[in-house]
Design an enzyme around this catalytic site. Structure first.
Site, PDB file in Angstrom:
ATOM      1  N   SER A 193       0.796  -1.232  -0.035  1.00  0.00           N
ATOM      2  CA  SER A 193      -0.031  -0.006   0.072  1.00  0.00           C
ATOM      3  C   SER A 193       0.893   1.238  -0.044  1.00  0.00           C
ATOM      4  O   SER A 193       2.033   1.230   0.258  1.00  0.00           O
ATOM      5  CB  SER A 193      -0.810   0.007   1.283  1.00  0.00           C
ATOM      6  N   HIS A 244     -11.419  -7.171  -2.998  1.00  0.00           N
ATOM      7  CA  HIS A 244     -10.255  -6.688  -2.034  1.00  0.00           C
ATOM      8  C   HIS A 244     -11.396  -6.893  -0.746  1.00  0.00           C
ATOM      9  O   HIS A 244     -12.572  -7.491  -0.739  1.00  0.00           O
ATOM     10  CB  HIS A 244     -10.708  -5.102  -1.962  1.00  0.00           C
ATOM     11  N   ASP A 294      -0.714  -1.516  -4.139  1.00  0.00           N
ATOM     12  CA  ASP A 294      -2.284  -1.753  -3.606  1.00  0.00           C
ATOM     13  C   ASP A 294      -2.715  -0.237  -3.549  1.00  0.00           C
ATOM     14  O   ASP A 294      -1.958   0.625  -2.898  1.00  0.00           O
ATOM     15  CB  ASP A 294      -2.304  -2.360  -2.381  1.00  0.00           C
ATOM     16  N   HIS A 295      -4.054  -0.049  -4.164  1.00  0.00           N
ATOM     17  CA  HIS A 295      -4.554   1.359  -3.923  1.00  0.00           C
ATOM     18  C   HIS A 295      -3.867   2.526  -4.145  1.00  0.00           C
ATOM     19  O   HIS A 295      -3.834   3.410  -3.365  1.00  0.00           O
ATOM     20  CB  HIS A 295      -5.404   1.410  -2.365  1.00  0.00           C
ATOM     21  N   GLU A 337     -10.451  -0.003 -10.100  1.00  0.00           N
ATOM     22  CA  GLU A 337     -11.814  -0.413  -9.213  1.00  0.00           C
ATOM     23  C   GLU A 337     -13.043   0.571  -9.581  1.00  0.00           C
ATOM     24  O   GLU A 337     -12.756   1.788  -9.866  1.00  0.00           O
ATOM     25  CB  GLU A 337     -11.559  -0.149  -7.643  1.00  0.00           C
ATOM     26  N   HIS A 340     -12.208  -3.181   4.277  1.00  0.00           N
ATOM     27  CA  HIS A 340     -10.909  -3.640   4.617  1.00  0.00           C
ATOM     28  C   HIS A 340     -11.028  -3.924   6.361  1.00  0.00           C
ATOM     29  O   HIS A 340     -11.766  -3.267   6.793  1.00  0.00           O
ATOM     30  CB  HIS A 340      -9.987  -2.515   4.377  1.00  0.00           C
ATOM     31  N   GLY A 341      -9.824  -4.417   6.553  1.00  0.00           N
ATOM     32  CA  GLY A 341      -9.727  -4.831   8.325  1.00  0.00           C
ATOM     33  C   GLY A 341     -10.527  -5.909   8.845  1.00  0.00           C
ATOM     34  O   GLY A 341     -11.236  -6.544   7.955  1.00  0.00           O
ATOM     35  N   ASN A 345      -7.688 -10.107  -2.349  1.00  0.00           N
ATOM     36  CA  ASN A 345      -6.509  -9.391  -1.504  1.00  0.00           C
ATOM     37  C   ASN A 345      -6.767  -9.837  -0.088  1.00  0.00           C
ATOM     38  O   ASN A 345      -7.867  -9.634   0.519  1.00  0.00           O
ATOM     39  CB  ASN A 345      -6.925  -8.017  -1.726  1.00  0.00           C
ATOM     40  N   SER A 361     -10.903  -9.305   1.627  1.00  0.00           N
ATOM     41  CA  SER A 361     -11.078 -10.698   1.641  1.00  0.00           C
ATOM     42  C   SER A 361     -10.381 -11.598   2.647  1.00  0.00           C
ATOM     43  O   SER A 361     -10.297 -12.654   2.361  1.00  0.00           O
ATOM     44  CB  SER A 361     -10.622 -11.514   0.107  1.00  0.00           C
TER      45      SER A 361
END
Ligand code: G3H
Ligand code: 13P
Ligand code: ZN
Length: 343
Positions: free
Chosen positions: A50, A226, A83-84, A142, A192-193, A269, A228
């Protein structure tokens, strides 16, 4: 041996109906854990960093660690992916650093928080595709926005607002045609997270039907999932057993990811599961022996714990056993292929 473009790997995955885990890294131990898992399972590898990871490692450490990973594992094809990326500038600087794949996440504006317009997204993605393909570098884009904001970038969307930002399958077809991206990250209700769902997700919150619909319209597009991580209870339990206070939480069940892979998901991801494994292992060492102060005493089990979870995902996603089949395509060869494909 060198890093390979991600497109080569995703094409092979599509031809052979498997998915590839893309694992986030920030340090040597995480890269080593992924390579250990790949060696044990003969898996091709996507390592991703990232913006936060690049700033944490100052780029140069990361670049040299990745070169070490390739040097020490000549039999494993490895992709290094941004990433991103929040702007074309971020993607271009990644390419300069030797990344063989970049994500231009134009679903959000450059602040990484504000959902952008379709036109903005096409514009920044197209710009990156034009440059990256000339150099043989792969581009992930995306469409739609992930929920949550807890880690990394995100718009912090929940409830109705999050539903309104799921990927629209009809727009996805237009977007791929408008941008020429190699892979498309889709928003299907994940975030995310560690705190994705408050109970095991059902089809109304984890919208696998959106993936199936996009696959129907775009059977040749490589989709990316994402957010995941599966947030396994056993990893959360280890953290909590040794002093952590992580509340009950649910991730994306592995069997749902496998359903996605059956419908065109090629890149999956995973970051949070590695973080959980590492933290649990370190907490255990500290709890078992409060006199420990040699970092190797806790980083070694942490690395092994991450390798275990990565290995399990590599097997579940189906990439295990495929490393040796993948032809080593150089960036120059790939750039020529794009010319042949018309851009
Ligand atoms: O985008 C989310 C990934 O888990 C990376 O997170 O921005 O905290 O490195 P990060
Ligand atoms: P997780 O937080 O679920 O591991 O997702 C990681 C991710 O999508 C990185 O881009
Ligand atoms: Zn992500």
């Amino acid at each position: 041996m060198a890093l390979i473009p991600m497109r080569v790997l995703l094409d092979h995955a599509a031809e052979n109906n498997y998915g590839v885990g893309a694992f986030n890294v920030n340090n040597m131990e995480q890269i080593q854990a992924i390579m250990m898992a790949a060696r044990e399972t003969d898996s091709p590898v996507i390592v991703q960093a990232s913006r936060g990871a690049r700033s944490y490692t100052d780029d140069a450490y990361l670049r040299h660690l990745m070169l070490a990973a390739v040097e020490l594992n000549p039999e494993i094809p490895v992709v290094m992916h941004q990433d991103h990326g929040n702007s074309p500038a971020t993607c271009f600087s990644a390419i300069q650093q030797g990344f063989t794949s970049v994500m231009m996440d134009g679903s959000l504006e450059a602040d990484g928080k504000t959902p952008s317009s379709y036109e903005y997204n096409v514009d920044v993605t197209r710009k990156v595709v034009e440059v990256a393909h000339t150099l043989g570098v792969t581009v992930e884009a995306e469409l739609g926005c992930l929920g949550g904001i807890e880690d990394g970038q995100g718009a912090g969307l929940t409830g109705e607002e999050a539903l309104a930002h799921l990927t629209d399958p009809a727009q996805a077809a237009q977007f791929v045609a408008d941008t020429g991206c190699d892979a498309l990250a889709v928003a299907i209700g994940t975030s995310h997270g560690a705190y994705k769902f408050t109970k095991k997700p059902t089809g109304d919150v984890l919208r696998m039907d959106v993936i199936q619909e996009i696959h129907k319209r775009l059977p040749n597009t490589h989709m990316v999932m994402h957010g995941s991580s599966s947030v396994p209870k056993e990893l959360v339990d280890i953290i909590n057993e040794y002093g952590g206070t992580i509340p009950e939480t649910y991730g994306v069940p592995v069997e749902e990811i496998q359903r996605g892979i059956a419908s065109g998901v090629r890149k999956v991801n995973v970051d949070t599961d590695s973080r959980l494994a590492i933290t649990g292992a370190i907490r255990k060492v500290f709890a078992d022996d409060t006199k420990v102060f040699d970092p190797r005493t806790y980083l070694k089990p942490a690395r092994a714990a991450m390798a275990e979870v990565v290995k399990a995902r590599m097997i579940a996603f189906g990439q295990a056993g495929h490393a040796s089949e993948i032809r080593r395509v150089t960036l120059t060869e790939m750039a020529n292929r794009y010319v042949d494909m018309g851009g």
